[in-house]
Scaffold this active site. Structure first.
Site, PDB file in Angstrom:
ATOM      1  N   CYS A  61       0.903  -1.096   0.030  1.00 17.22           N
ATOM      2  CA  CYS A  61       0.042   0.093  -0.098  1.00 17.22           C
ATOM      3  C   CYS A  61       0.818   1.119  -0.096  1.00 17.22           C
ATOM      4  CB  CYS A  61      -0.830  -0.150   1.147  1.00 17.22           C
ATOM      5  SG  CYS A  61      -1.697  -1.513   1.658  1.00 17.22           S
ATOM      6  N   HIS A 121      -2.901   7.749   6.218  1.00 16.02           N
ATOM      7  CA  HIS A 121      -3.138   6.608   5.520  1.00 16.02           C
ATOM      8  C   HIS A 121      -4.527   6.193   5.631  1.00 16.02           C
ATOM      9  CE1 HIS A 121      -2.059   2.724   3.852  1.00 16.02           C
ATOM     10  NE2 HIS A 121      -2.253   2.112   4.946  1.00 16.02           N
ATOM     11  N   HIS A 141      -9.778   2.252  -0.329  1.00 16.05           N
ATOM     12  CA  HIS A 141      -8.211   2.050  -0.371  1.00 16.05           C
ATOM     13  C   HIS A 141      -7.740   1.513  -1.967  1.00 16.05           C
ATOM     14  CE1 HIS A 141      -4.311   1.015   0.596  1.00 16.05           C
ATOM     15  NE2 HIS A 141      -4.517   0.809   1.430  1.00 16.05           N
TER      16      HIS A 141
END
Length: 738
Positions: free
Chosen positions: A253, A388, A428
């Site tokens: 990620c 995040h 995401h």
């Protein structure tokens, strides 16, 4: 090199100690020798080089001495540049993106953020019914939504010189990144085709793809290159002919933010002069929804509720983003529009934490502190952090605690650190999450607004907000430019791999664009220049015309001269072409719509470029072309023409009885005007116009392969070819005219 230039007619090299006078060198060979060798060293060489030295060895000795003298300041400058650039900010000069929910440009991405839009939606139609049925069975019907890019299966293979058969084998991530790179470069004012053989670096984040799984019998020669993650960056370099570093980065990620960190370091270290950084994720199958489904940290509704009391897992999405980067000094030198600056960045690892995939708060603190240190700014100089923020009950409290530890102690109560996450809008986006977070902050700086974070009506009770110095962006907030305060933002990405990245973004210096009355007069008197539109074929040409027309209709107050200049100088010119000859944006909209619809229009000329471009020749004309007032409009509107013309006239002023300008621009019918037809003035006047025209075309990037001249034009051609200096050329022209 000398031996090659001085080779005998039979092809044998010249002995190093053979007297050059025995070779019978003529002036043309001497000029060729000088021009060939001038390309090897920066020291200026005399025109009489081939006649000044008795042997090739003596000539070589002199050249080596000049070479060493020339190299010394170059080495000093290189050392100075490396030292100065070690902490130089990196300028973002272009960007492009594809995000869930429809946005296919930075403008539409901002529109989604500004209105608080939700890009998460139903599962994509490109997944087969069988895949959807199996997913439903495995997850018990809980995985029904996610964030998906529209029309990701569409790809114009021929545009990139790729065969349809090979395109089928290519992971959609490779296809999408090619499109995004091309658009980002053109948005930066760079023609992608013009970067071939340049030191441009490519740093792209991508995770292991799930495309192309097939039987051994179905494997082809393109299967490996189509699915290997390393080829993602390599294919961009191959298609565009880039020769800087190219690497695909997989830290899960945090991939795109890690790629951005590496690209910035490469620019500062001089490994490349231009860099592309970004990331991409396309889910070709529902495998992510199975592996990381509702039983393993996925939100049942597919939405990330960052730092919210209703946070119940991450929502999986696709995304793509590319940034075009330069050193700040290079961007300012090139006159680029700087969208924002990367002040500094840092990357680290969780190491051994409470679990392989579990976040590590102390490591997050360390990476943020390292990025601040690299940026040379203190925690209280950061206004906002694009977190995040995946919306998990484990990760969000750990991240908020790390931020509070770094920023909390120095925050004033009236100036908290604002906290948000674009994942609340997009889900995401995995390997693209970091770069899309950076783009969000760049757009927020431009529009002077911090968008709200969705699902944040009730902040998480697991986070100790009081005294933390943090404040969740539950509503959009103004973020205006202030004279006494530089706006800065932090962007975080933490990978499931344990690799953490943090970047500090700073607003670009304010651009001062003073405009004088003379400038307005010049623009008003400029000749009408057509708006150029092109495409690979007629369909692409019409589509491009439609996009131009739609954009101009939405921006009626745009500087139309800038639009024309951008289309001519910073867009790739393809085979199918149209010229739209109009005076303003309002006229252009109607003409472009006609072109898009295939209707004839008086202002539109359509044509097709035939084959490869041939060589370009300039012919300098002879006496007889002179006329009173020639060049006056160019002197008023073209700065390069004006400067070159004035320089030539300055050399003639001491060689002619009357100033050349006074003759060329005398009142028609006057005694001074009649002198323009006398050879003594006609030839210098034509020489001045021809040289100034050449310099103006040269400044516009139009360079000839062949130079020809007739009569006085021969001397003009000889000068611009470098045979002699302007001073010497003017002396010869004046003598010839007499």
């Amino acid at each position: 090199e000398i031996a090659a230039v001085l080779a005998s007619p039979g092809g044998a090299s010249v002995p190093a100690d053979q007297p050059l006078k025995e070779l019978g060198l003529d002036s043309l060979m001497a000029v060729e020798l000088r021009n060939r060798l001038s390309g090897r060293i920066s020291a200026k060489l005399p025109t009489t080089l081939a006649f000044d030295y008795p042997t090739a060895r003596a000539m070589a000795r002199l050249l080596l001495e000049k070479l060493e003298l020339a190299r010394a300041p170059v080495r000093q400058e290189q050392r100075r540049v490396v030292t100065a650039s070690a902490s130089e900010p990196i300028a973002i000069v272009g960007m492009s993106c594809r995000t869930p929910g429809g946005p296919a440009s930075p403008e539409s991405y901002w529109s989604l953020l500004e209105r608080g839009g939700d890009g998460v939606g139903p599962l994509p139609g490109r997944w087969s019914r069988d895949l959807l049925r199996r997913l439903d069975e495995i997850t018990g019907g809980l995985s029904q939504e996610g964030g998906f890019i529209d029309a990701v299966e569409e790809f114009d293979a021929s545009f990139f010189g790729i065969s349809p058969r090979e395109a089928v084998e290519m992971d959609p991530q490779q296809r999408l990144i090619l499109e995004a790179v091309w658009e980002a470069l053109e948005r930066a004012g760079l023609q992608p085709d013009g970067l071939s053989e340049s030191r441009t670096g490519v740093y792209l984040g991508a995770m292991a793809g799930d495309y192309g799984t097939r039987s051994l019998e179905a494997t082809t020669m393109w299967t490996s290159t189509g699915t290997l993650s390393s080829v993602l960056a390599g294919r961009v370099s191959y298609v565009l002919g880039l020769e800087g570093p190219a690497m695909t980065v997989d830290t899960a990620c945090s991939s795109s933010l890690t790629a951005l960190h590496l690209a910035s370091a490469a620019l500062r270290q001089g490994e490349c002069d231009l860099a592309l950084a970004g990331g991409v994720t396309v889910m070709s199958t529902p495998s992510t929804f199975v592996a990381l489904g509702p039983d393993n940290g996925m939100a049942p509704d597919g939405r990330c509720k960052a730092f919210s009391d209703s946070a119940n897992g991450a929502g999986w999405s696709e995304g793509c983003g590319v940034l075009v980067l330069k050193r700040q000094s290079d961007a300012e030198r090139d006159g680029d529009e700087i969208l924002a600056l990367i002040r500094g960045s840092a990357v680290n690892q969780d190491g051994r934490s409470q679990g392989l995939t579990a976040p590590n708060g102390p490591s997050q603190q360390r990476v943020i502190r390292a990025a601040l240190s690299a940026s040379g700014v203190s925690p209280d100089e950061i206004d906002v952090v694009e977190a995040h923020g995946t919306g998990t009950s484990l990760g969000d409290p750990i991240e908020a605690g790390a931020l509070a530890a770094v920023f909390g102690p120095t925050r004033r109560e009236d100036r908290p650190l604002w906290l948000g996450s674009s994942k609340s809008n997009l889900g995401h986006t995995q390997a693209a999450a970091g770069v899309l977070g950076v783009m969000k902050m760049v757009l927020a700086l431009k529009h002077e607004v911090l968008p709200k974070t969705l699902h944040a009506e009730h902040p998480s009770h697991q986070i100790e907000w009081d005294g933390s110095g943090l404040s969740l962006l539950q509503q959009a907030r103004a973020w205006p430019r202030e004279a006494a305060h530089v706006r800065r933002a932090g962007v975080s990405s933490f990978g499931i791999s344990g690799t953490n990245a943090h970047v500090v973004i700073e607003e670009a210096p304010a651009r001062v664009t003073a405009r004088s009355a003379d400038t307005d007069k010049d623009i008003a008197s400029s000749p009408m220049i057509p708006l150029l539109v092109s495409g690979r074929d007629e369909a692409a040409l019409r589509a491009q015309a439609g996009r131009y027309g739609e954009w101009l209709s939405q921006h009626p107050d745009v500087d139309f001269n800038s639009v024309v200049a951008t289309a001519a100088l910073h867009r790739t010119q393809f085979a199918s072409r149209a010229a739209v000859s109009v005076r303003d944006a309002a006229e252009a909209v109607d003409a472009l719509r006609a072109l898009a619809e295939g209707r004839p229009h008086a202002a539109v000329s359509v044509g097709e470029a035939r084959g490869e471009p041939g060589k370009l020749a300039f012919l300098f004309t002879g006496q007889g072309a002179q006329q009173i007032g020639m060049g006056r409009a160019l002197l008023e509107t073209c700065a390069t023409f004006r400067a070159a013309f004035e320089e030539v006239c300055g050399h003639f002023d001491g060689l002619l009885d009357l100033p050349l300008r006074s003759v060329m621009f005398a009142e028609a019918g006057s005694a001074a005007a009649s002198k323009l037809d006398e050879t003594a003035y006609a030839q210098p006047a034509l020489f001045a116009i021809e040289v100034a025209l050449f310099r103006q075309l040269e400044q516009w990037g139009i360079a000839p392969d062949i130079l020809l001249g007739h009569s006085i034009g021969e001397l003009s051609a000889a000068h611009v070819a470098g045979v002699w200096s302007l001073r010497d050329a003017c002396r010869v022209v004046a003598a010839r005219g007499r």
